[in-house]
Design a protein around this motif. Structure first.
Motif, mmCIF file in Angstrom:
data_model
loop_
_atom_site.group_PDB
_atom_site.id
_atom_site.type_symbol
_atom_site.label_atom_id
_atom_site.label_comp_id
_atom_site.label_asym_id
_atom_site.label_seq_id
_atom_site.Cartn_x
_atom_site.Cartn_y
_atom_site.Cartn_z
ATOM 1 N N SER B 134 0.833 -1.206 0.000
ATOM 2 C CA SER B 134 0.000 0.000 0.000
ATOM 3 C C SER B 134 0.863 1.249 0.000
ATOM 4 N N LEU B 135 1.884 1.237 0.845
ATOM 5 C CA LEU B 135 2.748 2.415 0.934
ATOM 6 C C LEU B 135 3.449 2.672 -0.396
ATOM 7 N N LEU B 136 3.890 1.587 -1.019
ATOM 8 C CA LEU B 136 4.570 1.738 -2.306
ATOM 9 C C LEU B 136 3.616 2.371 -3.317
ATOM 10 N N ALA B 137 2.384 1.859 -3.350
ATOM 11 C CA ALA B 137 1.418 2.390 -4.317
ATOM 12 C C ALA B 137 1.138 3.868 -4.035
ATOM 13 N N LEU B 138 0.990 4.207 -2.779
ATOM 14 C CA LEU B 138 0.668 5.599 -2.429
ATOM 15 C C LEU B 138 1.835 6.533 -2.757
ATOM 16 N N THR B 139 3.042 6.070 -2.432
ATOM 17 C CA THR B 139 4.207 6.903 -2.707
ATOM 18 C C THR B 139 4.382 7.122 -4.206
ATOM 19 N N TRP B 140 4.147 6.047 -4.922
ATOM 20 C CA TRP B 140 4.264 6.134 -6.387
ATOM 21 C C TRP B 140 3.221 7.115 -6.940
ATOM 22 N N ALA B 141 1.993 7.012 -6.438
ATOM 23 C CA ALA B 141 0.952 7.928 -6.896
ATOM 24 C C ALA B 141 1.313 9.375 -6.539
ATOM 25 N N MET B 142 1.951 9.531 -5.383
ATOM 26 C CA MET B 142 2.363 10.868 -4.947
ATOM 27 C C MET B 142 3.373 11.455 -5.933
ATOM 28 N N LEU B 143 4.314 10.609 -6.360
ATOM 29 C CA LEU B 143 5.324 11.064 -7.322
ATOM 30 C C LEU B 143 4.677 11.517 -8.618
ATOM 31 N N ILE B 144 3.771 10.690 -9.125
ATOM 32 C CA ILE B 144 3.173 11.010 -10.425
ATOM 33 C C ILE B 144 2.276 12.232 -10.300
ATOM 34 N N LEU B 145 1.561 12.307 -9.181
ATOM 35 C CA LEU B 145 0.666 13.444 -8.998
ATOM 36 C C LEU B 145 1.457 14.750 -8.945
ATOM 37 N N SER B 146 2.643 14.681 -8.360
ATOM 38 C CA SER B 146 3.401 15.926 -8.249
ATOM 39 C C SER B 146 4.161 16.236 -9.535
ATOM 40 N N GLY B 147 4.002 15.406 -10.562
ATOM 41 C CA GLY B 147 4.530 15.777 -11.873
ATOM 42 C C GLY B 147 5.770 15.040 -12.327
ATOM 43 N N GLU B 148 6.162 13.992 -11.605
ATOM 44 C CA GLU B 148 7.324 13.227 -12.065
ATOM 45 C C GLU B 148 6.936 12.423 -13.304
ATOM 46 N N MET B 149 7.951 12.047 -14.063
ATOM 47 C CA MET B 149 7.703 11.218 -15.232
ATOM 48 C C MET B 149 7.253 9.839 -14.789
ATOM 49 N N VAL B 150 6.397 9.212 -15.583
ATOM 50 C CA VAL B 150 5.954 7.865 -15.247
ATOM 51 C C VAL B 150 7.126 6.890 -15.347
ATOM 52 N N GLU B 151 7.995 7.120 -16.350
ATOM 53 C CA GLU B 151 9.140 6.245 -16.528
ATOM 54 C C GLU B 151 10.029 6.336 -15.297
ATOM 55 N N GLY B 152 10.300 5.200 -14.707
ATOM 56 C CA GLY B 152 11.213 5.187 -13.570
ATOM 57 C C GLY B 152 10.593 5.639 -12.273
ATOM 58 N N SER B 153 9.299 5.984 -12.281
ATOM 59 C CA SER B 153 8.716 6.492 -11.039
ATOM 60 C C SER B 153 8.575 5.387 -10.006
ATOM 61 N N LEU B 154 8.280 4.181 -10.474
ATOM 62 C CA LEU B 154 8.134 3.077 -9.523
ATOM 63 C C LEU B 154 9.463 2.823 -8.821
ATOM 64 N N ARG B 155 10.534 2.955 -9.610
ATOM 65 C CA ARG B 155 11.862 2.757 -9.030
ATOM 66 C C ARG B 155 12.159 3.850 -8.005
#
Lengths: 316, 646
Positions: B134-155
């Motif tokens: 859950s934390l991983l999913a939320l953190t990842w969503a936080m990254l994308i929401l704040s405008g990071e590129m999707v590529e490499g965001s999971l990493r």
């Protein structure tokens, strides 16, 4: 609160020296949680209280993990600004009432892409920029110039909330640069025709022309004009320009004294400004004569003349 | 396809919160999480179509309707179930009200809070794994929401979480755990019901013990009894059907003659369950607001589950003398048929011991020395003769097994006996100055009526098997490994046995060190690490500083490990900067010749130097790949190049 913030900011800016270029480091970068960051801290606190009350061990883990994430976000936000270099670029002048560009160049020599935002002062419209690793970018912040003269660049705020939007790293820059607001041109047709010329333009009837300066090669320049020695040394085509005019053309005099004493300073400057523009448009050579200032025909005469008009102060 | 969908941070947020509430499907009435998941899916469709959101006037009545349905199916909007259910409903509706980034951030923060909900129900390793997901999913969503590129965001999300993991572990270990709730409990509403059920069968209490919810809290007036003396009785079971104990008859009236003991006065606060609250053994006079039922049980005058508080006096270690009629004695001796071996053993004990007290001594000795183990995960008693199986083959059990077996044995030997359930022990909260009793303190013991003295005598067989249980509480008394135990089923191969034992040991370690990590364990750890003899602000500060700086080492490593830019790129960048200082603006698309062209107005020597540098650059960059050393040398010369400084 707002008052406190304003005075804090003034104090902060007062400490900063004016700089033409700089590199952001520890001393310049401030960090504050964003609204979202505060909200998440609140969530961590709520989870922690719940963990205490229900003695749920894993909920402690969640609360502390969020705290840990905030700390990582602090470092990452700091990294967005740290080591970033900036250089002030000279701004181009505009006429009063137009927007001038405060130009600043950001250099990212790290291997980290940066997501930055820049704005003038506290209220300006922010400009976003994505700086890829090892790249540079010039940003131009529009600044409305309402009166004639030299306008210093405003203090700039550079910030980033990347990558999480939890922390905001920001730095204030005080760029040592300026833009000029030229007087607003006011048409002055009666002095625009050749007959109203006063004084004597230098009429050079002979073929011998005086060398004036070197300029970029333009199509149509004769071989005689090409500076062969420069070409030999630098592999660049450069043409010689000569001070004398094509036959039959005179140098127009644009002078402060063209106007009766009743015309005030700004009106004089506005009219002179319009006449400078007219001459430039027509390719007409001119000489601008202000009290204490004389701008002869020369390269980049337009900029010099307009700058003189913009910055003119009556000698007291 | 998926990538282009996820390019929208909002979509990532919806996905992450849906993932977070997934386990609630098993923990709440399933229609509710299902409804919320459907709402999130619908929101995603609207988002994809860029459709107009329904208005608030439509949403509000719908929300009220859903809350009404929630009330009908759960009967509550607070507490564990009610709170979690209400929160996910709000989450679903908030998603329909989210338009700007700020709204989505609120949704995301709500998701972080909801990640804690399944933990209230279950703290197994699986729950921990789900928490991490859950934390991983939320953190990842936080990254994308704040405008990071999707590529490499999971990493990046994984990297951030693993960097914060050591910090979390340090805080988890060193941040003070209060022995009780944060605020003073006696005045608080957050007391769960006493949770004991109407009947007792193997497993009914051990389930309860795994929860840590506060049951009730107690303040003693002056003298505080020893923990081993704190028996909180709630219910009596007097009928056995071969597997389950129930309360069938009870006594209509009872004349008690109290003898001996010392008086202790206390006040108790808790939420009654079925109008019952615990009493400290033995409470002589009925507290205000209820009556004393026969069997020394407290029954409230009014039904309801509001928090109730009462004052009472109790006779510690008193004698509970009462007369049982012939019929009553027969009732308390009744047993269903079965368990022949145990019956025989009981008669043998009776013959050995002589009187009732002698029988009890013999019985306790049997439990103490007979190779019995106290465990939360006993083998299943599935035979017809459950008592025989427990007494002679499995010999592993929790308090309910022991109480059940002893009551059976006493009855088989012809002595009236019954089972008392309630709580045993408690934890002192030094902040609030009160005793907190939790679900984990639930307990069952036996009362045997001695004909000789005419008294009900409390006998706790668990104390014989695991003396620590009564002296220190449950968590201290479950032994970690029981490799010496004879496990049910001789035919089990050795490796399977080992696997099973290791699995049990791992489960126990998890229970002990993660789920059950409390103030006591923390104090032990502080002492063991030499951080200090108590957990106070000084030692916590020290621990946080030391542990925190250790946990920041990975961060520091990340900071130091800056991937270096290749020398050619670095050098070009340097040149561009040097030229910029001279007012020559070079853009990224400029090649070496363009740069040279722009730099024509440099002074002659500078120009020549620049030309040489750029020529070399072009050669290394475009003609033949440069040797690293050559490139570095070139970079050094670039650094020495300072135009306009003659």
């Amino acid at each position: 609160m707002l008052l406190f913030r304003k005075s804090l900011q003034r104090w902060l800016l007062g400490r900063l020296p004016l700089q033409r270029a700089g590199r952001l480091g520890q001393k310049r970068i401030y960090l504050l949680p964003t609204r979202f960051g505060l909200l998440l801290l609140l969530v961590a606190l709520a989870v922690w209280v719940g963990a205490l009350n229900y003695a749920v061990s894993l909920a402690y883990a969640l609360a502390f993990w969020i705290i840990g994430l905030m700390l990582v976000a602090v470092l990452m936000a700091y990294r967005q600004l740290s080591g970033l270099s900036w250089t002030v670029l000279p701004g181009e002048g505009v006429f009063v009432g137009q927007h001038a560009d405060c130009r600043i160049r950001l250099d990212n020599d790290s291997a980290l892409a940066r997501r930055l935002q820049l704005r003038a002062g506290q209220e300006g419209e922010p400009l976003s920029c994505l700086l890829a690793a090892g790249s540079s970018q010039s940003l131009a912040l529009p600044l409305l110039l309402a009166r004639r003269g030299r306008h210093a660049y405003p203090a700039l705020q550079l910030w980033s909330t990347a990558p999480f939007g939890l922390m905001r790293a920001f730095a204030w820059l005080r760029p040592d640069g300026h833009v000029l607001a030229y007087p607003l041109p006011v048409p002055d047709r009666e002095r625009n025709d050749l007959h109203s010329e006063q004084g004597s333009g230098r009429q050079s009837g002979d073929d011998e022309e005086d060398f004036s300066h070197l300029a970029e090669y333009r199509q149509g320049d004769t071989p005689r004009q090409i500076a062969w020695s420069v070409l030999a040394r630098r592999d660049v085509l450069v043409s010689k320009r000569f001070a004398s005019q094509p036959r039959g053309q005179s140098i127009r005099q644009l002078a402060w004294q063209d106007y009766p004493a009743t015309v005030d300073v700004e009106s004089r400057l506005s009219r002179l400004c319009w006449r400078v523009q007219q001459c430039e448009k027509a390719g007409q050579h001119y000489r601008l004569h202000l009290p204490g200032v004389l701008i002869e025909p020369q390269p980049q005469q337009r900029e010099l003349a307009l700058a003189a008009l913009a910055e003119f102060q009556l000698p007291s | 396809m998926i990538r282009s969908l996820l390019r929208q941070g909002e979509m990532a947020v919806l996905l992450a919160v849906a993932l977070v509430i997934l386990p609630l499907l098993l923990l709440l009435p399933p229609w509710l999480p299902m409804l919320v998941l459907c709402m999130l899916a619908l929101r995603a469709v609207l988002l994809r179509r860029q459709a107009v959101l329904p208005s608030l006037y439509l949403l509000l009545p719908l929300l009220l309707l859903a809350i009404g349905g929630l009330w009908l199916s759960l009967n509550t909007l607070v507490g564990r179930e009610g709170g979690a259910a209400l929160l996910i409903l709000l989450l679903g509706f908030k998603s329909f009200e989210s338009r700007q980034q700020r709204d989505w951030q609120v949704l995301l923060a709500l998701g972080f809070f909801l990640a804690a909900m399944p933990l209230l129900f279950d703290q197994s390793p699986l729950a921990a794994v789900w928490l991490a997901i859950s934390l991983l999913a939320l953190t990842w969503a936080m990254l994308i929401l704040s405008g990071e590129m999707v590529e490499g965001s999971l990493r990046s999300a994984m990297q951030a979480l693993s960097l914060s993991l050591p910090l979390m572990l340090v805080l988890f270990v060193v941040m003070p755990r209060l022995p009780g709730p944060l605020w003073s409990m006696p005045h608080d509403q957050h007391v769960a019901g006493t949770g004991l059920s109407d009947s007792m069968e193997p497993g009914s209490i051990s389930q309860l013990v795994q929860q840590q919810e506060p049951a009730f809290s107690v303040v003693f007036a002056e003298r505080v009894p020893a923990v081993s003396e704190m028996y909180w009785r709630i219910m009596i079971f007097d009928d056995f059907d071969g597997r389950r104990w129930q309360n069938v008859r009870g006594l209509s009236s009872e004349t008690v003659r109290w003898q001996g003991g010392r008086l202790v006065s206390y006040s108790l606060t808790g939420k009654p369950s079925k109008a019952r609250l615990p009493l400290l053994e033995y409470t002589v006079t009925a507290p205000a607001g209820g009556v004393l039922e026969p069997g020394n049980l407290f029954k409230l005058a009014r039904d309801g589950d509001e928090l109730f508080r009462f004052q009472a006096e109790s006779l510690l270690a008193g004698h509970y003398r009462t007369v049982l009629s012939r019929a009553d004695q027969d009732f308390y001796r009744h047993l269903p048929p079965g368990n022949p071996a145990s019956r025989q053993l009981a008669l043998q004990w009776r013959a050995q011991g002589g009187d009732g007290a002698g029988f009890i001594r013999t019985a306790l000795q049997y439990f103490r020395l007979g190779g019995f183990a106290y465990t939360l995960q006993p083998p299943l008693l599935n035979s017809e003769d459950g008592i025989d199986q427990f007494m002679f083959s499995s010999r592993q059990g929790f308090c309910e097994h022991y109480a059940s077996a002893l009551a059976f044995m006493a009855r088989a030997a012809g002595m009236p006996a019954r089972i008392v359930t309630g709580y045993q022990g408690g934890q002192f909260n030094p902040v609030g100055q009160f005793w907190q009793v939790r679900s984990s303190d639930a307990h069952a013991w036996v009362e045997i009526w001695l004909a000789e003295s005419g008294e009900w005598l409390r006998v706790d067989p668990t104390a014989a098997v695991a003396p620590d249980r009564v002296a220190q509480g449950v968590s201290q008394s479950i032994p970690a490994m029981q490799p010496q135990l004879p496990v049910l089923g001789r035919s089990m191969p050795g490796w399977l046995l080992r696997v099973q034992q290791n699995w049990q040991a791992a489960g126990f370690a998890w229970q002990q060190w993660v789920v059950g990590y409390d103030a006591g364990k923390q104090l032990n750890l502080y002492r063991w690490l030499g951080l200090g003899d108590q957990v106070d602000s000084g030692t916590v500060l020290r621990a946080v500083l030391i542990g925190g700086s250790l946990a920041c080492l990975p961060l520091l490593l990340l900071w130091r490990r800056r991937p270096s830019v290749p020398p050619l790129q670095q050098g070009r960048h340097r040149l561009v900067q040097a030229l910029a200082a001279m007012g020559i603006v070079v853009v990224d698309s400029d090649g070496p010749l363009d740069i040279l062209n722009k730099a024509r107005r440099l002074p002659e020597p500078d120009y020549r130097q620049l030309k040489a540098l750029l020529k070399e650059y072009a050669a290394m960059r475009y003609r033949q790949p440069a040797a690293p050393q050559q490139a570095r040398q070139w970079l050094r010369r670039v650094k020495a190049f300072r135009p306009g400084r003659q």
